[in-house]
Design a protein around this motif. Structure first.
Motif, PDB file in Angstrom:
ATOM      1  N   ALA A  13       0.197   4.378  -0.802  1.00 60.87           N
ATOM      2  CA  ALA A  13      -0.409   5.572  -0.207  1.00 60.87           C
ATOM      3  C   ALA A  13      -0.349   5.516   1.318  1.00 60.87           C
ATOM      4  O   ALA A  13      -0.033   6.512   1.979  1.00 60.87           O
ATOM      5  CB  ALA A  13      -1.853   5.716  -0.687  1.00 60.87           C
TER       6      ALA A  13
ATOM      7  N   ARG B 213       3.252   6.100   2.471  1.00 58.92           N
ATOM      8  CA  ARG B 213       3.623   7.511   2.357  1.00 58.92           C
ATOM      9  C   ARG B 213       3.051   8.318   3.515  1.00 58.92           C
ATOM     10  O   ARG B 213       3.717   9.202   4.069  1.00 58.92           O
ATOM     11  CB  ARG B 213       3.131   8.080   1.025  1.00 58.92           C
ATOM     12  CG  ARG B 213       3.937   7.662  -0.189  1.00 58.92           C
ATOM     13  CD  ARG B 213       3.576   8.513  -1.402  1.00 58.92           C
ATOM     14  NE  ARG B 213       4.344   8.111  -2.573  1.00 58.92           N
ATOM     15  CZ  ARG B 213       3.922   7.244  -3.480  1.00 58.92           C
ATOM     16  NH1 ARG B 213       2.718   6.684  -3.350  1.00 58.92           N
ATOM     17  NH2 ARG B 213       4.678   6.913  -4.504  1.00 58.92           N
TER      18      ARG B 213
ATOM     19  N   ASP C  32       0.863  -1.192   0.000  1.00 61.76           N
ATOM     20  CA  ASP C  32       0.000   0.000   0.000  1.00 61.76           C
ATOM     21  C   ASP C  32       0.893   1.233   0.000  1.00 61.76           C
ATOM     22  O   ASP C  32       1.342   1.703   1.056  1.00 61.76           O
ATOM     23  CB  ASP C  32      -0.915  -0.030   1.217  1.00 61.76           C
ATOM     24  CG  ASP C  32      -1.865   1.166   1.257  1.00 61.76           C
ATOM     25  OD1 ASP C  32      -1.922   1.911   0.253  1.00 61.76           O
ATOM     26  OD2 ASP C  32      -2.530   1.354   2.289  1.00 61.76           O
TER      27      ASP C  32
END
Length: 306
Positions: free
Chosen positions: A147, A150, A145
């Protein structure tokens, strides 16, 4: 039924190869049309080998780029020198807890310098520059994942930038796919050009021997009988020319530098493993193109002759 059809096809093939001496008197054994057919088939087969090599090499390149970039990611860390070690440690800990990340490793300053040397030279004083630390990430097959990672890195490791190579991978793979398509298009254009040149040569040979053809008609020869002689001669010329051009092309490809890390794509333009058998299909295909082009040209020209 299928057995009878196969036997009939085999009989026609043997008859084509054996030929008919009487009918072949209408076909010039040498001359301009013979040389043109052989040269065209050889030249086009030579080019077809390189077009095939380009198509196969770009296919391998697209697969390799897609696989390699999809399995890796890079984390760039920017922080003051006093806080860099703590940022690296914190980032590695987060990565070790992230599902889909198989492994992660911080590059040493020496490895970072080696990456920059090709661009800035060995004498650049990197110690005095705020060079970020890089973390090499190897991903599991099911991915991760990006996203979510981040977001967590942004909250816990200020100055961390995650690059999952998506923006690099898609254009590179698309470019390689376009090159592969261009290689296949080149093969199609080569086949069409070969058919056009053989058609012109066959028409020239038929026109030059119009008197002989009229005599054969007077003694009872049918157009299909005469056309078969032209088809046989031009098909064999196309096959032999393509065989020589294919052999020359394969030798030229074999003499090209082998693929390596420094040369990349240009040094990897060749055949690998079983793909060396692919050019062997060019002479039979050239013979098929010659057969179809000559047969169509011969029947059309014979119908037009008075």
């Amino acid at each position: 039924m299928a057995a009878r059809s196969a036997a009939a096809a085999a009989g026609r093939l043997l008859a084509l190869l054996a030929g008919d001496r009487e009918a072949e008197r209408a076909v010039p054994p040498t001359g301009f049309t013979a040389r043109l057919t052989v040269f065209t088939a050889a030249a086009m087969a030579f080019l077809a080998v390189f077009a095939l090599a380009l198509s196969l090499a770009t296919g391998r390149l697209a697969d390799r780029w897609g696989a390699e970039l999809a399995r890796t990611a890079t984390l760039r860390l920017s922080a003051p020198e006093a806080q860099m070690a703590q940022s690296v440690e914190r980032a590695l800990r987060i990565l070790s807890q992230t599902p889909g990340v198989a492994s992660s490793r911080a590059l040493t300053p020496e490895e970072g310098r080696a990456l920059l040397e090709p661009w800035f030279g060995p004498d650049l004083p990197l110690e005095s520059l705020p060079v970020p630390r890089l973390v090499e990430i190897t991903l599991a097959e099911d991915g991760f994942d990006a996203a979510g990672l981040r977001a967590r890195l942004g909250a816990e490791v200020p100055g961390a930038v995650l690059d999952d190579h998506t923006r690099w991978r898609a254009p590179l793979v698309a470019a390689a796919d376009r090159l592969r398509s261009l290689g296949l298009l080149a093969l199609g254009l080569i086949a069409a050009s070969t058919a056009a040149m053989i058609t012109l040569a066959a028409q020239a040979a038929l026109a030059a021997n119009a008197q002989v053809i009229r005599v054969l008609r007077l003694v009872g020869a049918q157009d299909i009988y005469i056309a078969r002689a032209f088809v046989r001669r031009f098909t064999l010329r196309a096959a032999w020319g393509a065989l020589g051009g294919t052999a020359a092309g394969m030798i030229a490809v074999a003499l090209m530098p082998a693929a390596d890390t420094a040369g990349g794509f240009l040094t990897g333009l060749g055949f690998v493993g079983w793909s060396w058998l692919a050019p062997l299909a060019i002479p039979p295909l050239a013979a098929l193109v010659g057969f179809a082009a000559t047969r169509a040209a011969a029947l059309a020209t014979l119908r037009a002759l008075p």
